[in-house]
Enzyme design. Structure first.
Site, PDB file in Angstrom:
ATOM      1  N   PHE A 179       0.837  -1.194   0.000  1.00 20.42           N
ATOM      2  CA  PHE A 179       0.000   0.000   0.000  1.00 20.42           C
ATOM      3  C   PHE A 179       0.869   1.240   0.000  1.00 20.42           C
ATOM      4  O   PHE A 179       2.055   1.202   0.349  1.00 20.42           O
ATOM      5  CB  PHE A 179      -0.938   0.013   1.214  1.00 20.42           C
ATOM      6  N   CYS A 180       0.265   2.358  -0.430  1.00 24.47           N
ATOM      7  CA  CYS A 180       0.919   3.663  -0.403  1.00 24.47           C
ATOM      8  C   CYS A 180      -0.180   4.714  -0.279  1.00 24.47           C
ATOM      9  O   CYS A 180      -1.347   4.379  -0.065  1.00 24.47           O
ATOM     10  CB  CYS A 180       1.774   3.887  -1.647  1.00 24.47           C
ATOM     11  N   THR A 181       0.158   5.972  -0.407  1.00 18.52           N
ATOM     12  CA  THR A 181      -0.807   7.042  -0.139  1.00 18.52           C
ATOM     13  C   THR A 181      -2.002   6.996  -1.078  1.00 18.52           C
ATOM     14  O   THR A 181      -3.152   6.961  -0.643  1.00 18.52           O
ATOM     15  CB  THR A 181      -0.129   8.418  -0.241  1.00 18.52           C
TER      16      THR A 181
END
Length: 258
Positions: A179-181
């Site tokens: 996951f990331c922003t």
């Protein structure tokens, strides 16, 4: 709230990206928006804020206007709001990559991991055989992350491939959930891992922001705040604005990966 904030990206072939800069800047300015847009041969990545009608007109132009000729018809979009204008100016910049990894084999237009909707994310990361991987830099991870996630302890996303080479093994890590922003770093990271022989690579569709928008706080496995790339600095559940911290403000001024 008076300002609408749109975060967007799409990997798409834009060989003429250099000629797009000035007309795109003019369209943004005409619609009263501020923020930052990156253009590269591989696509577009940006976060812009402005009046709701200005944001709507701009996005219509991106997706349906003559400038891009239908090439941005699949934008990944996330919306939030700001009590005050979160950007000081408008910037449209030309880059080698819209998110820098430095691996030409990582092409999200050819292959990416399996998208997981926010509603299905908790079940995936709760499985005992899933390696949950935060692809953001150490500063962002320190502000907040999903419980049980591995922190790669990188200073920038460009270091991710070196982290993966040292610490990830296709034979050992058979299922990875990353996951990331907003999702863009995971597009590149998942393409990189697939090219290296990893088979089960998943990523959170729409990123942390979409998760915080859609998953009730009572059901959330997110802990802390999510750093964002504007003067709001961090958002919480429901994409609520949080109080800024001096260190985060300094980091925001310097810029970051996404």
């Amino acid at each position: 709230m008076p300002y609408k904030v749109a975060a967007f990206y799409q990997f798409a072939a834009l060989p003429d990206f250099r000629t797009l800069r000035e007309p795109l800047y003019a369209i943004c300015a005409a619609n009263g928006v501020k923020g930052s847009v990156l253009l590269a041969a591989e696509g577009v990545n940006g976060t812009l804020a402005g009046p709701e009608e200005g944001i709507a007109a701009l996005l219509h132009e991106l997706r349906h206007g003559a400038l891009f000729g239908g090439r941005l018809n699949n934008l990944e979009l996330k919306f939030s709001h700001a009590a005050v204008m979160p950007f000081g100016r408008l910037k449209v910049r030309l880059k080698k990559e819209i998110v820098t990894l430095g691996d030409t084999s990582a092409d999200p237009t050819r292959q990416v991991g399996i998208y997981i909707e926010p509603s299905e994310w908790n079940a995936l990361i709760g499985a005992p055989d899933t390696l949950v991987l935060d692809t953001r830099n150490a500063f962002e991870v320190a502000m907040g992350t999903f419980e049980g996630a591995l922190d790669p302890k990188i200073a920038s996303f460009g270091q991710f491939k070196d982290f993966a080479a040292r610490h990830l093994d296709p034979g050992t890590h058979r299922r990875i959930a990353m996951f990331c922003t907003g999702g863009i770093r995971c597009e590149k990271a998942s393409a990189h891992l697939l090219a290296r022989g990893f088979e089960q690579v998943y990523h959170l569709k729409g990123g942390i922001l979409k998760y915080l928008e859609n998953v009730p706080e009572a059901d959330s496995r997110w802990r802390g705040e999510c750093f964002v790339f504007d003067e709001r600095v961090a958002l919480g559940h429901g994409l609520r604005e949080r109080d800024a911290q001096p260190l985060a403000q300094e980091f925001a001024r310097e810029g970051a990966d996404e």
